[in-house]
Design an enzyme around this catalytic site. Sequence first.
Site, mmCIF file in Angstrom:
data_model
loop_
_atom_site.group_PDB
_atom_site.id
_atom_site.type_symbol
_atom_site.label_atom_id
_atom_site.label_comp_id
_atom_site.label_asym_id
_atom_site.label_seq_id
_atom_site.Cartn_x
_atom_site.Cartn_y
_atom_site.Cartn_z
ATOM 1 N N SER A 140 0.792 -1.221 0.000
ATOM 2 C CA SER A 140 0.000 0.000 0.000
ATOM 3 C C SER A 140 0.826 1.272 0.000
ATOM 4 C CB SER A 140 -0.945 0.003 1.208
ATOM 5 O OG SER A 140 -0.201 -0.128 2.406
ATOM 6 N N LYS A 158 12.972 -0.972 1.224
ATOM 7 C CA LYS A 158 11.575 -0.559 1.100
ATOM 8 C C LYS A 158 11.556 0.870 0.568
ATOM 9 C CE LYS A 158 8.915 -0.423 4.837
ATOM 10 N NZ LYS A 158 7.955 -0.876 5.875
ATOM 11 N N MET A 245 17.029 -2.705 5.315
ATOM 12 C CA MET A 245 17.036 -3.700 6.383
ATOM 13 C C MET A 245 17.734 -4.961 5.910
ATOM 14 S SD MET A 245 13.017 -3.331 7.352
ATOM 15 C CE MET A 245 12.661 -3.281 5.598
ATOM 16 N N ASP A 290 -0.128 -3.804 12.882
ATOM 17 C CA ASP A 290 -0.538 -4.230 11.540
ATOM 18 C C ASP A 290 -0.358 -5.742 11.436
ATOM 19 O OD1 ASP A 290 -1.093 -4.692 8.915
ATOM 20 O OD2 ASP A 290 0.341 -3.256 8.102
ATOM 21 N N ASN A 295 3.429 -9.763 7.020
ATOM 22 C CA ASN A 295 4.410 -9.130 7.891
ATOM 23 C C ASN A 295 5.125 -10.127 8.794
ATOM 24 O OD1 ASN A 295 3.778 -6.608 6.882
ATOM 25 N ND2 ASN A 295 2.351 -6.107 8.527
#
Length: 475
Positions: A140, A158, A245, A290, A295
């Site tokens: 998203s 990311k 990361m 979340d 995840n």
Amino acid sequence: MASKPSTRGLAVPSRRLNRLWHLGRATTDFAAGIGVRGMLEMARAREGDDQRIRLSPQATERLTNRLARMRGAVMKMGQLMSMDGSDVFTPEAAEIMATLRDRAEPMPLSQLNRVLTAEWGKDWNKQFKRFEFEPIAAASIGQVHRAETRDGRRLALKVQFPGVRESIDSDIANLGFLSRNMGMLPAGFDPTPMLEEARKQLHEEADYEAEAASLTAYREHLGDDPDFVVPAVHPDLSTPRILAMDFAEGVSIDQLTASDFSHAERNRVAELMSRLMLRELFEFALVQTDPNFGNFLYDAASGRIVLLDFGATRAVPDSLLEGYKQLGRAALAEDRAALQQGATALGYIGPDDPAEHVDRLLDLVMRSGEVITTDGPYDFGASRLFEQVFAQGRDMFNDKMFNHMPDPATMFLQRKFAGIFMLCRRLRAQVDLRAMLEPYLLGDSAKEAKPVRREAVSIRLDVGGQPIPSVPVTT
């Protein structure tokens, strides 16, 4: 640079009117997919009826395509709808809706290069031995790229979609406009506080510097846990719109439903995730809110769970923590008067609510508490609780009983609780939540809570005869 750039990708719509048009089309697709008859059936159905929304595969595909193209806050709301669509949508529609968890349209290569250049400078590529231009995930708020630096670090990067942060306010305003003007809310219900909390939360999720700080704080709370892994942040390559990361290996945790994984493995993972949820609330006072299944990755080789995406991490104030403790103690004791006090403290019951509304809300809370009041392991796989709560809540909504707004912060905690329970259901696991919860509520030190028993399970280096693939960090 070893990877071949993808030619796919659609630019993120950024103007408010343009996004409102797409959102309106998504709403129209949803309504058209259900049809007039279906909408009337939804309004008239009562508990005990088949509650599932019967979107056709074609209509569901149009809806998810529209949300996937918009990205941002609207797609995030769609992802929440897809968390466990089997309870609300038909299985066919649920399968398509589930793709929203990691199927946003990636940005075009030209747009990606502009973001990377703006964040790292025009010679950014000189820092990498390998950079995969084809994203390994797109969700998203951003998309994820796999890379290896010149000094040998294997990273997940990311990268935020351009314009998404700037579109949050307009998306929330558009959602508020449509909800107020399309009969989506009961009379007297003001969604403004909840939408404002959602707006603030989404801005926090789009702040990658804040996410890096939350991830680091969470790693410190978790310590050297043998069952969980949190990837480390690489500050030298992280910016407000790029989060660098460690790259994590594993499969999305909901894939443990495959026949390759034993029932003992599924039970253990569900127990670990449930216990971690309670540690976040009662020990860390810091909750990753979340619960998107993407995840959490399961590394079958080590039996450890990889925790990803800390953009929605929230500190829990003492007042809220005490409210949940009060509610939990009342549920365990099946004390209806104390339950009303706890629900009032959390804002679920207002001081002027009619007695009928209070009674029905307490009935709903008591029914929802079944997962923690059951003695011994609760069988999520055999439970009909989710359908029952959905039906009862929908009936109350139709009867205009949700006219009081609780503390907006509870929305995100409830999202986490519901997500973990849905995961337990997806894994068809048996988990003794009461035994986990009692030490936190009845005065025992949380440190005395028994550790998760590591059952003997077969450890494999492949799934279904194939090597475990590298699985992306999900935004």
